[in-house]
Design an enzyme around this catalytic site. Sequence first.
Site: not given
Ligand code: AMP
Length: 224
Positions: A23, A98, A135, A163, A174
């Site tokens: 994404k 989400r 990654r 990360r 996740r």
């Molecule tokens: P990402 O980089 O999109 O994988 O987001 C990393 C982490 O941020 C996720 O595992 C959640 O803990 C938090 N996070 C990001 N976007 C959201 C969202 N829309 N709702 C809830 N938690 C989020």
Amino acid sequence: MAARDGACEALNVVMLGPPGAGKGTQAERLARTRSLPRISTGDILREAVQAGTSIGRVVRATMEAGNLVSDDVMIAIVQARLDRDDARHGFILDGFPRTVVQASALDRMVDGRGPLVVLDIVVPEDVLVRRLATRRICSRCGVNAAPDWTRSCGRCGGELVTRMDDGVDIVRERLAVYERQTKPLVDYYSARPSFRAIDGNQPPDVVTGAIDDAVGAAVKGATL
Ligand code: AMP
């Protein structure tokens, strides 16, 4: 190009898909070609954690455990971001919504702002686990490392790191959270004419081409 005058509508895109689906990379490319802001809620939260803001302190443990930050916090963050001037002509959302609660809040936020194109990037789980295990991201600018960047970021020279939530156990959590809380969004959106599923298990450039085609078709479908 996205519409730029009052007579045409904005282009609002949501990228759905599990962690590791690509994404971020694809959202960045689409944002560049359409001259729209890419809004990554994960990036916004990571910056808050790094800067030690009050939100950053609240969300840190949740993110490290691979769980979702509360809907209230996320909806407030995105509402404030979409109110900024650069999102007037549209946006590419990466990582939001989400949950179904977030999706219905987003519907209210974009009401009257043009169609919402939803792209669901589909990748088998074994491929996701493999991708996430290898990654690396740049510790300075946050970009995902390209395969040929061995030591430092090819964009800003920053150090490449894993990360904080890409460890094997956290990745499994996740992906489980995705199945439980985010996958229902496919049902939420799939009957809409502007929904498109994209095969994300292909080389990145092929996925980019498929996304370009899908955005064109979805915009047409949504405005027919
Ligand atoms: P990402 O980089 O999109 O994988 O987001 C990393 C982490 O941020 C996720 O595992 C959640 O803990 C938090 N996070 C990001 N976007 C959201 C969202 N829309 N709702 C809830 N938690 C989020």
